[in-house]
Each structure stands twice: as structure tokens, then as C-alpha cells.
Write a protein that holds these residues in place. Structure first.
Motif, PDB file in Angstrom:
ATOM      1  N   ASP A 271       4.879   6.774   0.915  1.00  0.00           N
ATOM      2  CA  ASP A 271       3.702   7.640   0.856  1.00  0.00           C
ATOM      3  C   ASP A 271       4.014   9.105   1.143  1.00  0.00           C
ATOM      4  OD1 ASP A 271       4.234   7.236   3.544  1.00  0.00           O
ATOM      5  OD2 ASP A 271       2.127   7.175   4.141  1.00  0.00           O
TER       6      ASP A 271
ATOM      7  N   ASN B 109       1.898   3.701  -2.420  1.00  0.00           N
ATOM      8  CA  ASN B 109       1.281   2.695  -1.548  1.00  0.00           C
ATOM      9  C   ASN B 109       1.783   1.309  -1.920  1.00  0.00           C
ATOM     10  OD1 ASN B 109      -0.714   1.302  -3.452  1.00  0.00           O
ATOM     11  ND2 ASN B 109      -1.270   3.452  -3.706  1.00  0.00           N
TER      12      ASN B 109
ATOM     13  N   ALA C 246      -7.869   5.920  -5.433  1.00  0.00           N
ATOM     14  CA  ALA C 246      -7.816   4.598  -4.817  1.00  0.00           C
ATOM     15  C   ALA C 246      -7.485   3.561  -5.881  1.00  0.00           C
ATOM     16  CB  ALA C 246      -9.164   4.263  -4.164  1.00  0.00           C
ATOM     17  N   SER C 247      -6.658   2.578  -5.528  1.00  0.00           N
ATOM     18  CA  SER C 247      -6.288   1.534  -6.464  1.00  0.00           C
ATOM     19  C   SER C 247      -7.481   0.647  -6.753  1.00  0.00           C
ATOM     20  CB  SER C 247      -5.155   0.677  -5.880  1.00  0.00           C
ATOM     21  OG  SER C 247      -4.023   1.474  -5.664  1.00  0.00           O
TER      22      SER C 247
ATOM     23  N   ASP D  88      -6.250  -7.425  -7.364  1.00  0.00           N
ATOM     24  CA  ASP D  88      -4.922  -7.486  -6.768  1.00  0.00           C
ATOM     25  C   ASP D  88      -3.938  -8.037  -7.781  1.00  0.00           C
ATOM     26  OD1 ASP D  88      -2.967  -7.283  -4.915  1.00  0.00           O
ATOM     27  OD2 ASP D  88      -3.951  -8.500  -3.391  1.00  0.00           O
TER      28      ASP D  88
ATOM     29  N   PRO E 116      -0.627   3.439   3.937  1.00  0.00           N
ATOM     30  CA  PRO E 116      -2.050   3.112   3.927  1.00  0.00           C
ATOM     31  C   PRO E 116      -2.310   1.867   3.101  1.00  0.00           C
ATOM     32  CG  PRO E 116      -1.588   4.972   2.472  1.00  0.00           C
ATOM     33  CD  PRO E 116      -0.334   4.698   3.235  1.00  0.00           C
ATOM     34  N   GLY E 117      -3.325   1.088   3.511  1.00  0.00           N
ATOM     35  CA  GLY E 117      -3.645  -0.133   2.781  1.00  0.00           C
ATOM     36  C   GLY E 117      -2.650  -1.219   3.116  1.00  0.00           C
ATOM     37  N   MET E 118      -1.942  -1.698   2.127  1.00  0.00           N
ATOM     38  CA  MET E 118      -0.943  -2.745   2.318  1.00  0.00           C
ATOM     39  C   MET E 118       0.335  -2.149   2.907  1.00  0.00           C
ATOM     40  SD  MET E 118       0.868  -5.205  -0.532  1.00  0.00           S
ATOM     41  CE  MET E 118      -0.709  -5.726  -1.189  1.00  0.00           C
ATOM     42  N   ASP E 119       0.762  -2.644   4.064  1.00  0.00           N
ATOM     43  CA  ASP E 119       1.976  -2.093   4.668  1.00  0.00           C
ATOM     44  C   ASP E 119       3.221  -2.690   4.024  1.00  0.00           C
ATOM     45  OD1 ASP E 119       2.389  -4.621   5.777  1.00  0.00           O
ATOM     46  OD2 ASP E 119       1.656  -4.056   7.753  1.00  0.00           O
TER      47      ASP E 119
ATOM     48  N   THR F   4      -0.787   8.027  -7.467  1.00  0.00           N
ATOM     49  CA  THR F   4      -1.582   7.091  -6.675  1.00  0.00           C
ATOM     50  C   THR F   4      -2.575   7.832  -5.802  1.00  0.00           C
ATOM     51  OG1 THR F   4       0.102   7.104  -4.950  1.00  0.00           O
ATOM     52  CG2 THR F   4       0.269   5.377  -6.611  1.00  0.00           C
TER      53      THR F   4
ATOM     54  N   ILE G 141       0.227  -1.632  -2.658  1.00  0.00           N
ATOM     55  CA  ILE G 141      -0.364  -2.361  -3.787  1.00  0.00           C
ATOM     56  C   ILE G 141       0.269  -1.919  -5.096  1.00  0.00           C
ATOM     57  CG2 ILE G 141      -2.486  -2.702  -5.119  1.00  0.00           C
ATOM     58  CD1 ILE G 141      -4.023  -2.616  -2.491  1.00  0.00           C
TER      59      ILE G 141
END
Length: 288
Positions: A15, A39, A157-158, A162, A62-65, A154, A41
Motif C-alpha cells: 500500500d 491492497n 474501493a474494490s 470476492d 487496509p482491508g485484507m491483511d 486501487t 483483495i
């Protein structure tokens, strides 16, 4: 495009744009085309789409680590995963390796060291490959590269959907003839097969390499530093320094390996700890 002309690909999941740029420079200097995302995802999606040879994963995103991203990537791909973590967060190293990472790099990292670790990884066979067939391959399953570097935006927001992960079909390996044996544990270095009491055992690449080293060494003790250098590769030229984080990583791998073997470290059947030194195989004649 012929297979000889296909370009080695690396996916960068980070990121921080400055670190992304530095990683891209290092990987491109090693002959890779790069795909960069910001990120977890999008990182999983990029690996699914491009099937890279190397993937670098930041831990804190952020989001999925990075841990969850590594678990999802490992379900889908045999890409080499290099985890990036902060020096003060050594627990991240253990968690990252447990999630499926093959190597880690401490931030701030030295570009030459990263390059050496990448080269060491590429000397090791990937899951499903024999040592003789461990040449880097790049499958043309994703988009072709118009340039050497792709930066995926990115900032938005994605989407909520998923990534759907497909189970990977395991390759059938032909058994070699030079099996290493210890009690009811059998290991073939050529086909990279392990059998416990006649049943195939599913080990990660690193767990296999550790077990093979111990079985080849028999009763000779291998220290954590020694095992670290074995995993890095015999030509690891940048630095032979082995720190506490490296030793904790070996401990984490050994814990996972013992769990899969059903081995109790207090009353071991296969691998025993030599306190203050390292690990070795148990005696063949010792009671289980």
C-alpha cells in the motif's frame, strides 16, 4: 509467443507507493515484469489473473491483511510468496510463514539482500516439482504485458465480490529410488514425496526441505542458524547473518512439521530438540 519468450512475472502487493516503486525496481533488475497493487483483495486477484513466479506481500494493509492474502493465494497458486514485515513485529514473521509465505524481508530492507533472497528462492523447487524440473516457468494464463511494469489503480474501493478460489489439482509425482527412511517415515528427495505409515503426507515446500535436511543428517545436530542458511540456498552471498527472527521462523516451521507428523516434542518419535543447539532425528532404537 513461444514459451522461451514468455516473461517472468512478479506481483507486488503493497500500500506504500514508494516501497512499491522500490520493489518494482529490484524485481525488474532481476528480469521480471511487475504488476503492482495496493491492497490484499486486488493482490489475490492479480495472482489469479497473472499466475506470477514471485509475489511480494505487505503485512499491514487496509482491508485484507497480508496473512489472509497469503492463505488465499496459497490455495490457488504455487507462486513464491515473500512477506514484508516491520523489524519490531517478529510475530508477523511466524504468522506469515504459517499462512504459506516462503520467505520474509524485514523493513526497511536492503535491495541487494532482497535480490539475493529472490535468487535463493528460485533455486528451490516449487510445490509439485521435482528438483530436476525446478526451472522457473511462466504460464500464459493471464493478460500479456504491453510494458515491463503494470500499476493497477486501487484508489477506488474494490467491488464487493470476492475472488473465487479453485482447488488446485495436485500433480502425480513418480517415486524415485533413493528413499530416506526413519522408522515408518519415508522421504524421496527426487519426487519430493513424504509417506508416514504408508500414507502420503502433505508438507509445504519449506517443511519438506527441513525434514529432508534432518533425515539426510540423521543423528547430526542441525542448528537453527544452519537450517536458516539451508533454506536460503547455498549461494546466499549478500549476508550470512542469522537473527532472532530467522530462528523464530525455523521454530514456527518445526512446530507445523511436528504437528503434521503427529510428533510430541516432549516424547518425540521422529524429531528431537537438542536444547540450546538445534534439532536432529531420534534414535532408531529409542522407545516411541
Amino acid at each position: 509467443m513461444s514459451s522461451a519468450e514468455l516473461v517472468k512475472t512478479a506481483v507486488i502487493v503493497e500500500d506504500d507507493p514508494d516501497i512499491r516503486h522500490l520493489l518494482a525496481e529490484v524485481l525488474e533488475s532481476a528480469g521480471f515484469s511487475t504488476v503492482s497493487v495496493g491492497n490484499g483483495i486486488d493482490g489475490v486477484r492479480a495472482v489469479v489473473n497473472y499466475q506470477p513466479l514471485i509475489t511480494t506481500l505487505d503485512v499491514n494493509m487496509p482491508g485484507m491483511d497480508g496473512f489472509e492474502a497469503a492463505r488465499r493465494i496459497r490455495q490457488q497458486s504455487d507462486t513464491y510468496i515473500i512477506m514484508l514485515t516491520g523489524l519490531e513485529e517478529e510475530a508477523d514473521v511466524v504468522l506469515g510463514l504459517g499462512a504459506g509465505a516462503d520467505e520474509y524481508v524485514v523493513k526497511p530492507f536492503r535491495p541487494r539482500e532482497l535480490r539475493a533472497r529472490i535468487e535463493a528462492l528460485l533455486r528451490r523447487p516449487r510445490a509439485g516439482e521435482s528438483a530436476a524440473a525446478a526451472t522457473p516457468r511462466q504460464e500464459s494464463v493471464g493478460p500479456s504485458f504491453p510494458t515491463a511494469r503494470v500499476e493497477i489503480d486501487t484508489s477506488a474501493a474494490s467491488a464487493g465480490t470476492d475472488v473465487l478460489l479453485r482447488p488446485t489439482a495436485g500433480e502425480v509425482a513418480t517415486a524415485g529410488t533413493a528413499w530416506l527412511m526413519h522408522r515408518d517415515l519415508h522421504l524421496d528427495p527426487d519426487s519430493r514425496l513424504v509417506r508416514l505409515a504408508g500414507e502420503d503426507l502433505d508438507l509445504t515446500r519449506t517443511e519438506f526441505d527441513l525434514l529432508a535436511t534432518l533425515m539426510e543428517s540423521k543423528r547430526r545436530v542441525r542448528s537453527k542458524a544452519d537450517l536458516t542458511l539451508v533454506l536460503r540456498g547455498e549461494s546466499y552471498v549478500t549476508s550470512y547473518f542469522v537473527g532472532d527472527a530467522d530462528k523464530r521462523a525455523i521454530e514456527a516451521h518445526m512446530t507445523n512439521l511436528r504437528r503434521k507428523l503427529g510428533d510430541n516434542p516432549v516424547t518425540p518419535r521422529y524429531i528431537e530438540t537438542v536444547r540450546g543447539v538445534g534439532y536432529r532425528l531420534t534414535s532408531e532404537t529409542a522407545a516411541p
